[in-house]
Write an enzyme that holds these catalytic residues in place. Structure first.
Site, mmCIF file in Angstrom:
data_model
loop_
_atom_site.group_PDB
_atom_site.id
_atom_site.type_symbol
_atom_site.label_atom_id
_atom_site.label_comp_id
_atom_site.label_asym_id
_atom_site.label_seq_id
_atom_site.Cartn_x
_atom_site.Cartn_y
_atom_site.Cartn_z
ATOM 1 N N CYS A 76 -0.611 -40.381 80.470
ATOM 2 C CA CYS A 76 -1.953 -39.997 80.900
ATOM 3 C C CYS A 76 -2.013 -38.639 81.599
ATOM 4 C CB CYS A 76 -2.548 -41.089 81.785
ATOM 5 S SG CYS A 76 -4.343 -40.944 81.995
ATOM 6 N N SER A 110 -41.129 -49.406 86.559
ATOM 7 C CA SER A 110 -42.198 -48.710 87.270
ATOM 8 C C SER A 110 -43.141 -47.942 86.364
ATOM 9 C CB SER A 110 -41.581 -47.735 88.280
ATOM 10 O OG SER A 110 -40.930 -46.676 87.592
ATOM 11 N N GLY A 111 -42.727 -47.700 85.131
ATOM 12 C CA GLY A 111 -43.518 -46.831 84.263
ATOM 13 C C GLY A 111 -43.075 -45.393 84.322
ATOM 14 N N GLY A 112 -42.016 -45.109 85.099
ATOM 15 C CA GLY A 112 -41.452 -43.760 85.168
ATOM 16 C C GLY A 112 -40.216 -43.631 84.298
ATOM 17 N N ILE A 113 -39.720 -42.407 84.201
ATOM 18 C CA ILE A 113 -38.638 -42.140 83.253
ATOM 19 C C ILE A 113 -37.306 -42.728 83.703
ATOM 20 C CG2 ILE A 113 -37.780 -39.932 84.145
ATOM 21 C CD1 ILE A 113 -37.998 -38.930 81.179
ATOM 22 N N ASP A 114 -37.093 -42.921 85.015
ATOM 23 C CA ASP A 114 -35.820 -43.456 85.482
ATOM 24 C C ASP A 114 -35.657 -44.928 85.109
ATOM 25 O OD1 ASP A 114 -35.001 -41.044 86.529
ATOM 26 O OD2 ASP A 114 -35.818 -41.438 88.514
ATOM 27 N N SER A 115 -36.610 -45.767 85.508
ATOM 28 C CA SER A 115 -36.504 -47.186 85.143
ATOM 29 C C SER A 115 -36.620 -47.361 83.636
ATOM 30 C CB SER A 115 -37.571 -48.015 85.864
ATOM 31 O OG SER A 115 -38.869 -47.625 85.478
ATOM 32 N N LYS A 170 6.054 -43.288 85.562
ATOM 33 C CA LYS A 170 5.150 -42.139 85.495
ATOM 34 C C LYS A 170 5.619 -41.066 86.471
ATOM 35 C CE LYS A 170 0.169 -41.187 85.216
ATOM 36 N NZ LYS A 170 -1.186 -41.798 85.318
ATOM 37 N N GLU A 188 -2.538 -47.596 79.388
ATOM 38 C CA GLU A 188 -1.814 -47.547 80.654
ATOM 39 C C GLU A 188 -2.036 -48.835 81.452
ATOM 40 O OE1 GLU A 188 -1.297 -44.350 84.362
ATOM 41 O OE2 GLU A 188 -2.985 -44.176 82.983
#
Length: 706
Positions: A175, A360-365, A114, A45
């Site tokens: 679409c 940071s050592g956390g799961i997000d980063s 469209k 499209e």
């Protein structure tokens, strides 16, 4: 009589307003389709200007340049001998339409506007276009003078019509029209259109592709027919990733489907279809034939081409394409591939030198880092396959690096060492465990890693406050007030943002790589954004956030997937860790925990988010819904308290969404302000009327209890 036709549907990685690049990709796809023997080619499209032009569609230049690109396609005699479907904005009677333009041998066959515009969620098509509301009606449109000189046509047919070739009839669906209750493919099929073509700009959301495939499968199973679906792929300049998967179906069976995720610029999906099989399929359904007799009659425009070979030229070695089974990615695979492709498009097109991520050592980063690792894996694989565009892009990103202009990455880790920079920004409140996890992860994925302590910078800020005000703030664990406690935490968070941008600007210079800056990556998940559990302008503030629309539960599943499928055993340590911001001193009596501080779990936040956005619930209706969802495990009073707590913190933190980092869109309950989630940011956080209605309902429930 045998009627085998080879057709092609194209997936292009277009870029909004990149008329030069978009033209080159369109042309390359047509040449590839012709080389495969196709007589019909369709594309995504609005592929000429790019789907994501947004308010640029309101500019005359966008329409003008689209006509200019179409003119180049019409002039090109190498493109003769194939019916070409392309897309662009068209201004007719001073009204702007989102159109498909079908061309053949240097002439325009039909301009089809469209009819049903996408105008919810991420889409605002009614802001830029008007729908063509005259079903099965057409009129003549006068062409721009320079186009008329190329084609020799003063005017062409514009409207809702079918295209008749020498051996087939083609209908056009765009679409959103596939998703509407009264889809155009139904009356078109009943009026004899054997082939339906659909050009789309459909973005990726988790678990969405199956719905798209099943809609098309059902359409061709119920109506009979051949369905060609084309979609864009990649990031064309915004938060969305268009996930390709262009496909060809016949009579309810999938013959071919393109890749959902990938970094190639042009992908052509080809199949040989049997027009005779469509006619036999339809003729065998009596009820369909009875409906066809009284169906809407469309006008037909003629395309002087045969999609199938004449009997005298029939090649007996040609066979219809066999059906295939569609393989759907798991949500974890989608999280692994979608953001990775989006990041690569953004990096190569922004002409920056790489990424910088506070790790940071956390799961997000960790999740953001693994997405970059996945990107590096895809890029290295493409380079080894000989993808020249990817090779050029890699060398452009590397710049004046001593590896030279002939550089070829040999491993994801090697490439990450040049493009990806991570930094652990510790304080006295940071644990040795998070520092160790960050270091091990950086080693595993090959990023250029820095480990620093910033206590001296934090102390300088606090000392300045003490000097000016004559008072020293304390943490709550040391007897300080809540205001003092939050201020001391926010100082650390915001300093990390400042340091991130400092290092992102100067690291390439320090390393002698090139003069370009790095893009700073954020790592706030959708649940934290919804709750507002982050500091405004802290390390979640960045140039891009690959996880900003992904839930914590999906991220955990993703890391578990990556541990096993990417040979990264260090990720097990992240899965076992308790989520913590580590912004207050640790003591035996208190350890900071995200879920404890929020007063709700990440899984509860996910439920709140889906009810708020997808189900359209305010406080009262959310409470009534949760009575059924959580009623077996919680009392009405507990549920009421959770609902009130959520809406209180949601409302007082909604202002944070006005500055949130642009995030990859993956979930339908994203709180992305003023883009996907059109809600105010100044609330009466008391919600007095709404909360009182909940209290009254709780009281009525208690009265009924034995």
């Amino acid at each position: 009589m045998v009627h085998y036709a080879t057709v092609a549907t194209c997936t292009l990685n277009q870029w909004a307003l990149d008329f030069t690049g978009n033209y080159e990709r369109i042309r390359a796809s047509i040449i590839q389709a012709k080389a495969a023997g196709a007589k019909l080619r369709i594309g995504p499209e609005l592929e000429i200007p790019g789907y994501g032009c947004y308010d640029h569609f309101l500019e005359r230049d966008t329409v003008q340049h689209s006509w200019e690109v179409l003119g180049k396609l019409l002039e090109d005699r190498e493109l003769d001998g194939i019916l070409i479907d392309t897309g662009m904005p068209v201004l007719h009677r001073d009204t702007r339409f989102n159109c498909r333009v079908l061309i053949l041998n240097g002439s325009i066959v039909l301009i089809r506007p469209k009819m049903h515009l996408a105008n919810d969620g991420n889409y605002r098509e009614l802001r830029w276009f008007s729908p063509w509301t005259r079903y099965a009606e057409t009129e003549q449109m006068v062409l721009p003078r320079f186009i008329a000189k190329i084609t020799g046509q003063r005017s062409v047919t514009l409207g809702d019509a079918l295209i008749s070739t020498e051996d087939a009839c083609i209908g056009v669906e765009l679409c959103e029209e596939l998703f509407t209750p009264q889809s155009p493919h139904i009356p078109m099929s009943l009026d004899g259109a054997e082939i339906i073509i659909n050009s789309s700009g459909s973005h990726h959301e988790l678990r969405k592709l199956k719905r798209r495939v099943e809609l098309i499968r059902e359409a061709t199973l119920k109506c009979g027919g051949i369905y060609l679906y084309a979609n864009q792929k990649g990031c064309d300049g915004d938060r969305l990733y268009y996930d390709g998967s262009s496909m060809i179906l016949v009579n309810g069976e999938v013959l071919a489907i393109g890749e959902q995720f990938g970094i190639s610029d042009v992908e052509v999906t080809v199949a040989t279809v049997d027009l005779g099989a469509v006619r036999s399929f339809r003729a065998a359904i009596s009820s369909r034939s009875m409906q066809a007799v009284r169906a809407t009659r469309y006008s037909r425009v003629i395309a002087d081409i045969s999609l199938s070979a004449e009997l005298i030229n029939f090649d007996h070695s040609v066979r219809p394409t066999d059906p295939i089974e569609v393989r759907y990615h798991s949500p974890a695979e989608e999280v692994n591939l979608g953001p990775a492709c989006w990041l690569w498009d953004y990096l190569r097109r922004s002409q920056q030198g790489g990424f910088f991520l506070p790790l940071s050592g956390g799961i997000d980063s960790c999740s953001s880092a693994i997405m970059v690792h996945s990107m590096c894996r895809l890029v290295v694989e493409a380079c080894k396959r000989g993808d020249q565009q990817t090779i050029r892009d890699v060398r452009r990103c590397i710049g004046e690096n001593k590896a030279g202009i002939e550089y070829m990455p040999q491993s994801p880790q090697e490439l990450a060492g040049l493009l990806f920079h991570t930094c652990y920004m510790g304080t006295q409140n940071s644990s040795k465990e998070t520092r160790s996890r960050a270091r091990k992860l950086a080693q595993a994925i090959g990023s250029y890693h820095i480990d620093l302590d910033m206590d001296s910078v934090v102390l300088a800020i606090v000392s300045l406050f003490t000097l000016v005000m004559g008072a020293t703030p304390k943490y709550a664990t040391q007897g300080g007030t809540n205001a003092e406690n939050l201020a001391l935490q926010n100082i650390q968070s915001r300093l990390r943002m400042l340091l991130a941008y400092l290092f992102a600007s100067l690291l390439p210079w320090i390393r002698g790589l090139h003069s370009r800056s790095l893009l700073v990556l954020g790592s706030a998940n959708v649940d934290e954004c919804l709750r507002g559990y982050f500091t405004k302008y802290d390390s979640s503030s960045a140039d891009l956030n690959p996880i900003g629309s992904i839930s914590k539960s999906d991220l955990r599943r993703y890391i578990a997937f990556a541990k096993d499928h990417m040979d990264l055993p260090v990720l097990a340590e992240f899965l076992d860790a308790t989520p913590s911001a580590e912004l207050v001193p640790y003591s035996e009596d208190y350890m900071q925990s995200d879920e404890v501080e929020m007063g709700m779990s990440y899984e509860e936040l996910r439920v709140f988010g889906r009810l708020r956005k997808i189900e359209g619930c305010g406080p009262h209706s959310m409470f009534t819904q949760l009575l059924h969802i959580w009623g077996d495990d919680m009392t009405p009073e507990m549920i009421a308290e959770k609902v009130k707590r959520f809406f209180y913190f949601y409302s007082i933190n909604r202002h944070k969404m006005t500055t949130i980092t642009p995030a990859y869109h993956a979930e339908t309950y994203s709180p992305d302000d003023n883009r996907f989630d059109m809600r105010q940011f100044l609330y009466n956080s008391n919600w007095s009327w709404q909360f009182q209605s909940i209290d009254k309902m709780v009281a009525r429930i208690k009265q009924r209890e034995p």
